[in-house]
Every structure is written in C-alpha cells, then in structure tokens.
Motif scaffolding. Structure first.
Motif, short mmCIF file in Angstrom:
data_model
loop_
_atom_site.label_atom_id
_atom_site.label_comp_id
_atom_site.label_asym_id
_atom_site.label_seq_id
_atom_site.Cartn_x
_atom_site.Cartn_y
_atom_site.Cartn_z
N VAL A 1 3.18 -1.43 6.10
CA VAL A 1 1.96 -1.57 6.91
C VAL A 1 2.12 -2.59 8.03
O VAL A 1 1.24 -2.71 8.89
CB VAL A 1 0.74 -1.96 6.03
N GLU A 2 3.22 -3.33 8.03
CA GLU A 2 3.43 -4.38 9.03
C GLU A 2 4.83 -4.25 9.61
O GLU A 2 5.79 -3.99 8.89
CB GLU A 2 3.26 -5.75 8.36
N ASP A 3 4.94 -4.46 10.91
CA ASP A 3 6.24 -4.46 11.56
C ASP A 3 7.05 -5.65 11.06
O ASP A 3 6.61 -6.81 11.19
CB ASP A 3 6.07 -4.54 13.08
N CYS B 1 10.05 -9.31 1.23
CA CYS B 1 9.69 -8.13 2.00
C CYS B 1 9.81 -6.92 1.07
O CYS B 1 10.89 -6.66 0.53
CB CYS B 1 10.61 -7.96 3.20
N ALA B 2 8.72 -6.19 0.88
CA ALA B 2 8.72 -5.06 -0.04
C ALA B 2 7.70 -4.04 0.43
O ALA B 2 7.05 -4.20 1.47
CB ALA B 2 8.44 -5.51 -1.47
N SER B 3 7.54 -2.96 -0.36
CA SER B 3 6.81 -1.78 0.12
C SER B 3 5.43 -1.59 -0.51
O SER B 3 4.84 -0.54 -0.33
CB SER B 3 7.65 -0.53 -0.14
#
Length: 324
Positions: free
Chosen positions: A193-195, A170-172
């Motif tokens: 961009v994603e929950d 999980c990253a940005s």
C-alpha cells in the motif's frame, strides 16, 4: 525408518513417505534420532529442481534438524547417547534417523525446544552471517528488512535489533508487520500500500538505509537499492518474490554503495569454525530468550503437503517445522 522422499522432481504433492533401513554411523560419525526437521523457502525449489543445489534422486528435503544422539561411530568422543543435538545437512533431514560427522553437530541447550533448535540454522545462521560477517552492521545504523515476517526476514529483524541496529521492517500485510514489531522492529512499511522508496526516504529523513537485507528480490529490489545511504550495504539473500532482479549498476556508482551476496551454505563449507561459533552464539541467545526463534507451525511429517503450502503461499510467519 520413515523418510520423506523426492523420487521425481515436482511439487510437494509428488513427495512420498517410504520405509528405509536404519543407517549405522561409520567411524567419526554419529546417528541422530530426528525429532524436528525445519523447512525453508528453498525446500519448495529443490524438489522441483529449481535450486542451485541439485541432489541425486531420491533424496529427502529439509536442510536442518534437531533430535538426540542415537548411536556413536568408532572413534567418536565428546558425545553420549541421548544428548540433545542439532545439525545442518543441506538436504536430507526429513527422516527418522540421519548420520553425520560428529564435529558437524552442535549441542542444544536446555530451555530450547526441538522445533526452535531445528529452525535456527538457515534463517538465523544466514542473518547472523549476513549482518555481521558480510555487512558489518554497527550499533545505531539503519537496517531495512524486505520480507520481514518470513523465517529469514524475522531472524534478521531480531538479530539486527539485538546488536543495536535501527530496524525498519518491510512486509506485505499489517499482521506481518505487527509480528515484526513484536520481534524488535522500530519502524514498518507495508509495501503493498506504500511506495517502498518513498517510505524509506521518510523514515531515514532522506539519508537512506545503511544495510538492506533482501529476502524477496523481484520488483522491490531496484526501488530499495535507490533508497541506500552513501556507503550502504545491500545484502542479496534470496528471491522469495519469484523473480531474480536485473540491477542497473550505475546505481552502485551514484550511491557509493555495495551489493553483497549472502551465500550462507557456502560459508558453512568454507569456514566451518566461524559457522560453529555463530551457531553456538545463536543457540545461547535463543536459550536465554534474547531471540525468540519463532515457530509458525509444527506439523507431523505425514502432513508435509500442508507444511509446504504454508511456505509456498507465503502464509508462514517464522519457521515451519516437520515433527517426527
């Protein structure tokens, strides 16, 4: 010798380079000619007096280094001048020579660069301690890593994949997630961009995450905690997002999950034998190519502001290392 010093608390621009006397090793100590000193996120905090470790001024930043044995103190055996060596100090490594107890150093195997060896202690040491000693990650379990492309997160991705976990990075950004895939992540989530809660639910088919390795904290913590599986283990590693989250404890009850702190620095002090075994394992893995020990940038000591900016602006993918 040259030393990067924090003489007053403030941002990286307030650090200075000074010439200091060359320190001799005392009984039971060795002197190390430092070739590479690695930086971590907490190096941006400790110089501003915002970290739990608060050294007396003046001090050098950088907690970990690699180089060669330069001198032996009285009574030291098992080491020889010129041997390659790496060490963890807590702080004080950003200088041309350091002195430590001989039993605190570890040998650097052939095939591993100074920059790679210097950068293994904090990020990989924390990841191995967190995933093995704290979480007991088992083969086939799901591991989600928040901040998966930074030095700490990337280490957890690599080690988690190596010991058989199903890794969700999980990253940005897309390029950070691509880097995490290169290091062993099987699934990815861009949390800009994603929950994240919805994404983890989909990727685990509604079962939830067995182990969550959180280097970010902040606003991501609660939705990530809500994504835990029954008897999952949420590892609190750091707060690169800036804010320390306030966790609703009822979630632990409802999920039947654990919230576990990973304080690698105190683990080193409390169980040095286990720490040495972990580091020898990591160095062997790195020398054998099982983990990549990715170095984002090697920057000369004199350009420390540039090095700090890479970390502070969250642009580093892997480790940032000062070279001497």
């Amino acid at each position: 010798m040259k030393a990067l010093l924090c003489e007053r608390h403030g941002p990286a621009e307030t650090l200075v380079i000074r010439d200091l006397p060359m320190p001799p090793p005392g009984p039971g100590e060795i002197a190390i000619a430092v070739k590479a000193a690695a930086l971590n996120f907490f190096d941006t905090l400790i110089i501003e007096n915002r970290y739990q470790t608060k050294p007396e001024l003046p001090f050098s930043p950088s907690a970990e280094c690699a180089g060669t044995v330069a001198a032996l103190g009285e009574g030291v055996t098992g080491w020889r001048i010129g041997e390659r060596v790496a060490a963890w100090l807590g702080y004080g490594a950003a200088r041309e020579r350091i002195v430590i107890a001989a039993d605190e150093a570890v040998r650097v195997p052939d095939g591993l660069s100074d920059a790679q060896a210097a950068g293994l202690f904090v990020t990989y040491g924390t990841a191995l301690h967190g995933l093995i000693q704290r979480a007991g990650l088992k083969q086939g379990e799901t591991l989600a890593v928040l901040g998966a492309a930074g030095g700490a997160g990337l280490a957890a991705v690599e080690i988690g994949a190596l010991i058989g976990g199903h890794v969700i990075a999980c990253a940005s950004s897309a390029d950070k997630l691509a880097l995490a895939r290169e290091h062993g992540a099987q699934e990815v989530i861009d949390y800009t961009v994603e929950d994240i809660r919805a994404g983890l639910r989909v990727l685990t088919e509604g079962r939830g995450v067995d182990v969550l390795y959180d280097t970010v904290g902040g606003d991501l913590a609660e939705p990530a905690l809500r994504s835990m599986a029954w008897e999952g283990r949420y590892l609190v590693v750091g707060f690169a997002g800036g804010a320390i989250p306030k966790i609703p404890l009822n979630l632990l009850l409802l999920k039947g999950c654990d919230l576990r702190g990973v304080f690698w620095g105190d683990f080193v002090r409390r169980d040095p034998a286990a720490q040495r075994a972990n580091m020898e394992r990591l160095l062997d893995w790195a020398a054998g190519g099982h983990i990549r020990a990715h170095v984002h940038a090697e920057i000369p000591l004199e350009r420390w502001v540039e090095a700090y900016a890479l970390i502070g602006d969250r642009k580093a993918k892997g480790k940032v290392v000062l070279t001497l």
